[in-house]
Design a protein around this motif. Structure first.
Motif, mmCIF file in Angstrom:
data_model
loop_
_atom_site.group_PDB
_atom_site.id
_atom_site.type_symbol
_atom_site.label_atom_id
_atom_site.label_comp_id
_atom_site.label_asym_id
_atom_site.label_seq_id
_atom_site.Cartn_x
_atom_site.Cartn_y
_atom_site.Cartn_z
ATOM 1 N N LEU A 208 0.806 -1.163 -0.170
ATOM 2 C CA LEU A 208 -0.033 -0.125 0.047
ATOM 3 C C LEU A 208 0.830 1.300 -0.032
ATOM 4 C CD1 LEU A 208 -3.102 1.389 0.504
ATOM 5 C CD2 LEU A 208 -2.286 1.403 2.872
ATOM 6 N N VAL A 209 1.963 1.195 0.856
ATOM 7 C CA VAL A 209 2.721 2.369 0.882
ATOM 8 C C VAL A 209 3.601 2.682 -0.198
ATOM 9 C CG1 VAL A 209 2.601 2.205 3.485
ATOM 10 C CG2 VAL A 209 4.469 1.241 2.286
ATOM 11 N N ARG A 210 3.763 1.716 -1.149
ATOM 12 C CA ARG A 210 4.433 1.937 -2.186
ATOM 13 C C ARG A 210 3.676 2.716 -3.525
ATOM 14 N NH1 ARG A 210 6.092 -3.875 -1.816
ATOM 15 N NH2 ARG A 210 7.957 -3.895 -0.347
ATOM 16 N N ILE A 211 2.262 2.732 -3.406
ATOM 17 C CA ILE A 211 1.550 3.272 -4.308
ATOM 18 C C ILE A 211 1.518 4.776 -4.667
ATOM 19 C CG2 ILE A 211 -0.699 3.609 -5.121
ATOM 20 C CD1 ILE A 211 -1.768 1.070 -3.855
ATOM 21 N N THR A 212 2.036 5.240 -5.843
ATOM 22 C CA THR A 212 2.266 6.549 -5.857
ATOM 23 C C THR A 212 1.121 7.301 -6.536
ATOM 24 O OG1 THR A 212 3.252 6.454 -8.077
ATOM 25 C CG2 THR A 212 4.640 6.101 -6.430
ATOM 26 N N GLY A 235 4.641 -5.441 -5.512
ATOM 27 C CA GLY A 235 4.314 -6.408 -4.411
ATOM 28 C C GLY A 235 5.549 -6.955 -3.527
ATOM 29 N N SER A 236 5.020 -7.473 -2.634
ATOM 30 C CA SER A 236 6.205 -7.888 -1.769
ATOM 31 C C SER A 236 6.460 -9.430 -1.997
ATOM 32 C CB SER A 236 5.747 -7.445 -0.231
ATOM 33 O OG SER A 236 5.598 -6.085 0.146
ATOM 34 N N LYS A 237 7.369 -9.908 -1.132
ATOM 35 C CA LYS A 237 7.706 -11.320 -0.986
ATOM 36 C C LYS A 237 7.998 -11.743 -2.430
ATOM 37 C CE LYS A 237 4.974 -12.558 2.696
ATOM 38 N NZ LYS A 237 4.137 -13.686 3.456
ATOM 39 N N GLU A 245 6.200 -6.634 -9.491
ATOM 40 C CA GLU A 245 4.939 -5.938 -9.882
ATOM 41 C C GLU A 245 4.000 -6.852 -10.340
ATOM 42 O OE1 GLU A 245 6.063 -3.251 -13.015
ATOM 43 O OE2 GLU A 245 7.151 -1.966 -11.659
ATOM 44 N N ARG A 246 2.396 -6.283 -9.899
ATOM 45 C CA ARG A 246 1.367 -7.140 -10.458
ATOM 46 C C ARG A 246 0.216 -6.129 -10.356
ATOM 47 N NH1 ARG A 246 1.130 -8.087 -4.955
ATOM 48 N NH2 ARG A 246 -1.091 -8.039 -3.913
ATOM 49 N N THR A 247 -0.882 -6.638 -11.252
ATOM 50 C CA THR A 247 -1.841 -5.736 -11.422
ATOM 51 C C THR A 247 -2.861 -6.215 -10.474
ATOM 52 O OG1 THR A 247 -1.358 -5.390 -13.883
ATOM 53 C CG2 THR A 247 -3.616 -4.878 -13.213
ATOM 54 N N GLN A 342 -5.059 -11.401 -7.278
ATOM 55 C CA GLN A 342 -5.269 -10.279 -6.576
ATOM 56 C C GLN A 342 -4.200 -10.168 -5.288
ATOM 57 O OE1 GLN A 342 -7.397 -7.805 -7.585
ATOM 58 N NE2 GLN A 342 -7.807 -6.527 -5.787
ATOM 59 N N PHE A 343 -3.956 -11.266 -4.746
ATOM 60 C CA PHE A 343 -3.112 -11.463 -3.566
ATOM 61 C C PHE A 343 -1.771 -11.327 -3.936
ATOM 62 C CE2 PHE A 343 -6.254 -12.430 -0.222
ATOM 63 C CZ PHE A 343 -7.122 -11.021 -0.338
ATOM 64 N N GLY A 344 -1.512 -11.949 -5.361
ATOM 65 C CA GLY A 344 0.006 -11.867 -5.451
ATOM 66 C C GLY A 344 0.633 -13.276 -4.914
#
Length: 394
Positions: A208-212, A235-237, A245-247, A342-344
């Motif tokens: 969430l905090v990486r969204i610009t 995305g993490s992990k 990255e994912r959509t 969605q969750f990656g």
């Protein structure tokens, strides 16, 4: 006592604490393990007398060099190994021996005794299992060619662990009603908007905090009649802790809420160099993972929720519930695949934690299948929890 040395990039030193709490400053020698031009550093273990515990330190270095684990995981390994080494050094029978000599000579029965002691101290079965898994990995490495055959055998050749495999916990869901109560006890729209987005997309807080702001603005050109929009998140992990990255799907209601927040004076006049984060804290600075976790916990406490009943991860479970009861996907398998993307999740087996909650179990009083479009739920949450600036807590 074994101490974990964590490097300080700004000062270029190691801080080593002994049993008395004194600090010693040692020149830090960086371990250069490069992954996509990013420097990863591994921790080093020191014995009480200041000497390096070479075997566990080399093992941590080897784990870091595989580039399969993020730094946080390596530090987790270090903390568990440190605790085990502390236990070994506390035993009178090994008094006067270095930790390296102890690790080379002990049998598996010593490890089993240690695990029984942890159980007696009240640690959960899953925690003890994790510690034994980490210890067994180190002992297997010590007996390998890569570990220099420091041990004649690992003691774990059978690959069977003493601790039973913990039962997988079923997910605990946060409902729409709980979310609304949580949001209404937050003081600022920036917080409500961020947590609503977290729930809407099922993101990890670190994602969430990486969204610009630019990421959100890229959605401006999509047709207004679309109820769902594709948002790119970092995305993490990923492998080696890399960003993957994912959509994901974001509802029109949450997108509109974020755009409205971005048009507020508090956000527009907050100066930020480079790519401006989509969510800022009350001081106009980027939200942090710990900051989001804290104001969620504070709001849950104000509502009166039971301790640990509301958390960012349970919000993520709530997102999965909205997919299971929503209109997207023709059957249960399709819904699980949607949640996976969605969750990656790397594997569908990870998503299977939600397999026990079939959407066909949700019916109304007349027996009709309960299906509620996700965008309508998001719109209801938005309408219920949006407060104008004049109504916010001063």
């Amino acid at each position: 006592m074994i101490v974990v040395v964590k490097n300080d990039l700004n000062r270029g030193v190691f801080l080593v604490a002994n049993a008395l709490g004194d600090l010693y400053c040692c020149v830090m020698k960086l371990v250069n393990v490069r992954a996509n031009k990013k420097l990863k550093l591994c921790p080093v273990l020191f014995s009480e007398n200041g000497s390096i515990a070479e075997l566990p330190s080399c093992y941590l270095k080897a784990k870091s060099e595989t580039n399969r684990h993020p730094v946080g995981v390596i530090l987790l390994y270090a903390d568990h190994i440190k605790s085990f080494c502390d236990y070994l050094e506390s035993l009178d029978i090994y008094s006067g021996h270095s930790i390296d000599d102890i690790l080379c000579g002990i049998s598996r029965s010593v490890i089993s005794t240690y695990l029984v002691q942890l159980a007696g101290q009240g640690y959960e079965r899953s925690y003890i299992r994790l510690r034994e898994t980490i210890i067994s990995g180190m002992f297997t490495w010590l007996a390998s060619a890569e570990g220099g055959r420091a041990r004649a055998s690992s003691g774990f050749e059978s690959k069977r662990l003493d601790t039973p495999k913990p039962k997988r916990k079923r997910p605990r869901y946060v409902t729409q009603e709980q979310l609304c109560k949580l949001l209404l006890r937050m003081y600022w729209e920036s917080q409500r908007c961020a947590v609503h987005a977290l729930y809407d997309m099922g993101l990890r807080v670190s994602e969430l905090v990486r969204i610009t702001k630019d990421d959100i603005d890229e959605l401006d050109d999509f047709p207004r009649e679309l109820a769902y929009l594709p948002l790119m998140v970092r995305g993490s992990k990923g492998a080696g802790g890399e960003i993957k990255e994912r959509t994901v799907i974001i509802t029109r209601a949450v997108y509109s809420r974020i755009k409205k927040y971005h048009s507020s004076p508090q956000y527009r006049f907050a100066y930020y160099e480079g790519d401006k984060p989509a969510f800022l804290n009350t001081l106009g600075r980027p939200m942090t993972t710990k900051g989001v976790q804290k104001f969620i916990a504070d709001s849950a406490k104000r509502v009166g929720f039971k301790p640990r009943s509301i958390s960012p991860h349970r919000l993520r479970h709530g997102t999965a519930l909205t997919f299971l009861t929503g209109e997207l996907g023709d059957d249960h398998i399709q819904k699980l695949i949607l949640i996976k993307e969605q969750f990656g999740h790397e594997q569908l087996s990870t998503t299977n934690i939600y397999a026990g909650v079939s959407p066909f179990l949700f019916v109304d009083e007349l027996g009709a299948r309960y299906v509620k479009p996700r965008y309508l739920e998001a719109k209801k949450i938005y309408d219920t929890t949006y407060l104008s600036r004049s109504k916010e807590k001063k």
